[in-house]
Design a protein around this motif. Structure first.
Motif, mmCIF file in Angstrom:
data_model
loop_
_atom_site.group_PDB
_atom_site.id
_atom_site.type_symbol
_atom_site.label_atom_id
_atom_site.label_comp_id
_atom_site.label_asym_id
_atom_site.label_seq_id
_atom_site.Cartn_x
_atom_site.Cartn_y
_atom_site.Cartn_z
ATOM 1 N N SER A 26 0.837 -1.200 0.000
ATOM 2 C CA SER A 26 0.000 0.000 0.000
ATOM 3 C C SER A 26 0.869 1.246 0.000
ATOM 4 C CB SER A 26 -0.921 0.022 1.227
ATOM 5 O OG SER A 26 -0.166 0.168 2.418
ATOM 6 N N ALA A 27 0.260 2.363 -0.395
ATOM 7 C CA ALA A 27 0.970 3.642 -0.413
ATOM 8 C C ALA A 27 1.341 4.082 1.000
ATOM 9 C CB ALA A 27 0.108 4.698 -1.091
ATOM 10 N N GLU A 28 0.536 3.718 1.997
ATOM 11 C CA GLU A 28 0.833 4.096 3.377
ATOM 12 C C GLU A 28 2.141 3.487 3.852
ATOM 13 O OE1 GLU A 28 -2.094 3.031 2.321
ATOM 14 O OE2 GLU A 28 -3.225 4.918 2.486
ATOM 15 N N GLU A 29 2.357 2.214 3.522
ATOM 16 C CA GLU A 29 3.604 1.563 3.921
ATOM 17 C C GLU A 29 4.786 2.136 3.152
ATOM 18 O OE1 GLU A 29 3.715 -2.641 4.171
ATOM 19 O OE2 GLU A 29 1.676 -2.837 4.926
ATOM 20 N N ALA A 30 4.562 2.501 1.898
ATOM 21 C CA ALA A 30 5.626 3.138 1.118
ATOM 22 C C ALA A 30 6.013 4.478 1.737
ATOM 23 C CB ALA A 30 5.182 3.337 -0.329
ATOM 24 N N THR A 31 5.021 5.249 2.192
ATOM 25 C CA THR A 31 5.280 6.535 2.837
ATOM 26 C C THR A 31 6.076 6.352 4.111
ATOM 27 O OG1 THR A 31 3.215 7.457 1.946
ATOM 28 C CG2 THR A 31 4.193 8.583 3.836
ATOM 29 N N LEU A 32 5.737 5.322 4.870
ATOM 30 C CA LEU A 32 6.458 5.048 6.117
ATOM 31 C C LEU A 32 7.910 4.691 5.827
ATOM 32 C CD1 LEU A 32 5.925 4.964 9.150
ATOM 33 C CD2 LEU A 32 5.489 2.522 8.950
ATOM 34 N N PHE A 33 8.159 3.946 4.745
ATOM 35 C CA PHE A 33 9.534 3.591 4.384
ATOM 36 C C PHE A 33 10.305 4.819 3.908
ATOM 37 C CE2 PHE A 33 12.708 2.001 1.278
ATOM 38 C CZ PHE A 33 13.482 1.254 2.153
ATOM 39 N N LEU A 34 9.629 5.732 3.211
ATOM 40 C CA LEU A 34 10.286 6.972 2.803
ATOM 41 C C LEU A 34 10.723 7.772 4.030
ATOM 42 C CD1 LEU A 34 7.940 8.068 -0.126
ATOM 43 C CD2 LEU A 34 10.306 7.279 -0.321
ATOM 44 N N GLY A 35 9.873 7.779 5.056
ATOM 45 C CA GLY A 35 10.261 8.422 6.306
ATOM 46 C C GLY A 35 11.422 7.712 6.972
ATOM 47 N N THR A 36 11.434 6.384 6.869
ATOM 48 C CA THR A 36 12.547 5.606 7.417
ATOM 49 C C THR A 36 13.855 5.930 6.694
ATOM 50 O OG1 THR A 36 11.023 3.807 7.979
ATOM 51 C CG2 THR A 36 13.371 3.274 7.908
ATOM 52 N N LEU A 37 13.783 6.092 5.373
ATOM 53 C CA LEU A 37 14.975 6.480 4.614
ATOM 54 C C LEU A 37 15.487 7.842 5.046
ATOM 55 C CD1 LEU A 37 14.214 5.315 0.946
ATOM 56 C CD2 LEU A 37 15.911 4.376 2.526
ATOM 57 N N ASP A 38 14.586 8.781 5.286
ATOM 58 C CA ASP A 38 14.998 10.088 5.798
ATOM 59 C C ASP A 38 15.711 9.946 7.130
ATOM 60 O OD1 ASP A 38 13.931 11.450 3.634
ATOM 61 O OD2 ASP A 38 11.999 11.809 4.616
ATOM 62 N N THR A 39 15.150 9.091 7.998
ATOM 63 C CA THR A 39 15.741 8.878 9.315
ATOM 64 C C THR A 39 17.114 8.233 9.197
ATOM 65 O OG1 THR A 39 13.534 8.614 10.285
ATOM 66 C CG2 THR A 39 15.393 7.781 11.558
ATOM 67 N N ILE A 40 17.231 7.228 8.341
ATOM 68 C CA ILE A 40 18.516 6.552 8.129
ATOM 69 C C ILE A 40 19.556 7.534 7.616
ATOM 70 C CG2 ILE A 40 19.692 4.892 6.617
ATOM 71 C CD1 ILE A 40 17.219 3.130 6.819
ATOM 72 N N PHE A 41 19.151 8.346 6.642
ATOM 73 C CA PHE A 41 20.074 9.339 6.090
ATOM 74 C C PHE A 41 20.573 10.293 7.171
ATOM 75 C CE2 PHE A 41 20.713 13.653 4.539
ATOM 76 C CZ PHE A 41 21.684 13.465 3.561
ATOM 77 N N LEU A 42 19.647 10.813 7.975
ATOM 78 C CA LEU A 42 20.025 11.816 8.963
ATOM 79 C C LEU A 42 20.847 11.221 10.102
ATOM 80 C CD1 LEU A 42 16.812 14.016 9.066
ATOM 81 C CD2 LEU A 42 19.091 14.704 8.318
ATOM 82 N N PHE A 43 20.573 9.968 10.486
ATOM 83 C CA PHE A 43 21.397 9.331 11.517
ATOM 84 C C PHE A 43 22.831 9.140 11.009
ATOM 85 C CE2 PHE A 43 17.767 7.773 14.210
ATOM 86 C CZ PHE A 43 18.269 8.278 15.396
ATOM 87 N N SER A 44 22.969 8.636 9.798
ATOM 88 C CA SER A 44 24.320 8.461 9.251
ATOM 89 C C SER A 44 24.972 9.816 9.004
ATOM 90 C CB SER A 44 24.261 7.654 7.948
ATOM 91 O OG SER A 44 23.514 8.332 6.949
#
Length: 495
Positions: free
Chosen positions: A77-95
């Motif tokens: 679903s698009a909702e899960e895709a949106t959550l993963f996009l947020g996860t990518l943002d989080t991963i990027f900012l942590f690194s």
């Protein structure tokens, strides 16, 4: 009426050479290009989400039911895709945050030009693979995306500590608020550039947005390698430390280690008497112990969370909440950065006049709370939305720019480490790194809050974080406000 920094700014301009202008422009556009590549990802989130979800949900293609679950599906679903996009943002900012702590230390020990050029070129290659190569090859993998974005965060982290350190080497404390306020618009200009580049080629596919920004960034890294001078000493011009030794007491740094000279205890000063024996970098622990570093770092963690949430999610919010086309949302989001550019420059100028930073930040952040309330209730009208967005950018992006640039430079050139340019990148890395940790946590929370409670609660969250920013620097606000009042009383008595 004594506003020494205003008049000194005019004198300072007369001392600028064409080398100062070149350094200003090269560092400005190098970081703009780094931010443009980050902005590209936020500008194409809607397109990526459609590509990663089954056609039955995004309606982007006309496939038979049997063909819906093709090789490019990642989420049901698009909702899960949106959550993963947020996860990518989080991963990027942590690194990115981890990389800032490391890059600041590395930048103080290696040639800043080499580190900056390497980071720009390497990051461009990673962005190219992430957004372009994977789409051309139709190879979609959550593990690959996460790995590439971790590497990209580490490489991008070389940018800010290096460019702030180079600017600190060339521009002294006189007029630093307005100079760095104008210069810190580089991030906002990069956001605007990234939005324009992405929206101009988005019709051909999101992979071309990544391709264009990566190519421009790589070219910029080559220019930096051959054209940037990291300090005046490289061409025989006296460094700013030499010039500042002759300045009067009224032009001392805006952030001091103690209220007066007798209270200062330079336990880890690199200077010995009046002679600098050997310039060396201070340790990470010593940099953390510098007055104001921890307070501003924690404050920046809260403020950067809000600022980067607008950076990462604003185009998506406009498209998702108002139903506007993705390209239109990308172009409209530019107004937040316009407000940030004006806010950072004007607030830096005012802080130069007052010779204090914290009271200016406090007033702006109090007004930011009101602007967030107003923007959260913006009607479905593009003109009104753009106006409220610019006002919000003025009061949030402006203080964010000032903390990450002028205040970081002040903190890295305090009296306790006077004579050393080898602390500036480390201090900048600490402030921006701590800020990025807060921003990293925030990006995941934004997607989580939005998914469960809606966008209005996201704005309540922003208001809470802005209030925490004021709380962390409240001791500095009180101290500097009292200092301003005492100075005014003394001036009145003298008159």
């Amino acid at each position: 009426m004594a506003w020494p920094n205003i008049f000194q700014t005019g004198t300072l301009l007369s001392r600028f050479s064409h080398h100062h202008v070149v350094v200003f422009l090269l560092t400005f556009f190098s970081y703009s290009l780094l931010h443009a590549s980050r902005k590209t990802f936020s500008n194409v989130k809607v397109s990526i989400s459609k590509q990663w979800t089954p056609s039955a949900f995004n309606k982007s293609t006309e496939l038979l039911p049997v063909e819906i679950w093709s090789s490019n599906h990642l989420f049901p679903s698009a909702e899960e895709a949106t959550l993963f996009l947020g996860t990518l943002d989080t991963i990027f900012l942590f690194s990115y945050a981890v990389g800032l702590f490391i890059s600041g230390i590395v930048g103080d020990r290696l040639n800043l030009r080499w580190v900056l050029s390497f980071g720009m070129c390497s990051s461009a290659l990673v962005v190219f693979v992430f957004g372009t190569v994977t789409e051309w090859l139709h190879f979609y993998s959550k593990g690959l995306y996460c790995s590439l974005w971790i590497v990209n965060g580490l490489l991008q982290s070389t940018g800010w500590p290096c460019v702030v350190a180079v600017m600190g080497n060339w521009f002294g404390k006189a007029g630093r608020g307005v100079v760095f306020g104008l210069w810190s618009a580089c991030a906002s200009v990069g956001n605007i550039l990234g939005a324009c580049l992405a929206s101009s080629v988005l019709q051909y596919g999101y992979e071309y947005a990544f391709l264009v920004t990566a190519a421009v960034q790589f070219a910029g890294g080559i220019v930096i390698f051959f054209g940037l001078l990291v300090s005046p000493e490289e061409i025989g011009i006296p460094g700013i430390e030499t010039e500042e030794n002759f300045e009067e007491d009224s032009h001392r740094p805006l952030i001091n280690g103690a209220e007066n000279e007798d209270e200062a205890e330079p336990n880890y000063s690199i200077q010995e008497g009046n002679t600098v024996s050997q310039v060396k970098a201070i340790s990470f622990y010593q940099a953390c112990c510098l007055p104001g570093v921890i307070a501003y770092s924690l404050a920046y963690a809260c403020l950067k969370l809000v600022n980067y949430s607008f950076f990462f999610w604003l185009p998506f919010y406009l498209s998702n909440n108002f139903g506007w086309k993705e390209a239109e949302a990308d172009q409209l989001s530019i107004w937040y950065d316009v407000g940030g550019i004006i806010g950072g420059t004007l607030q830096g100028f005012i802080s130069d006049m007052l010779q204090k930073r914290a009271p200016v930040l406090a007033l702006s952040l109090l007004l930011a709370i009101g602007s967030l309330v107003g923007y959260s209730r913006s009607p479905d009208d593009k003109a009104v939305n753009a106006l409220l967005m610019a006002v919000t950018g003025f009061f949030i992006g402006g203080p964010s720019n000032m903390i990450s640039s002028a205040i970081s430079a002040d903190l890295g050139r305090q009296e306790l480490i006077q004579g050393s340019s080898e602390a500036l990148a480390t201090v900048t890395g600490i402030v921006d790194g701590t800020g990025s940790i807060g921003a990293a946590v925030g990006q995941y929370l934004v997607s989580l809050i939005q998914d469960n409670l809606g966008w209005m609660w996201v704005f309540y969250f922003f208001i809470l974080m802005t209030s925490c920013t004021i709380l962390f620097i409240s001791p500095l606000i009180v101290r500097e406000t009292c200092s301003l009042m005492q100075r005014r009383q003394t001036r009145v008595l003298n008159e």
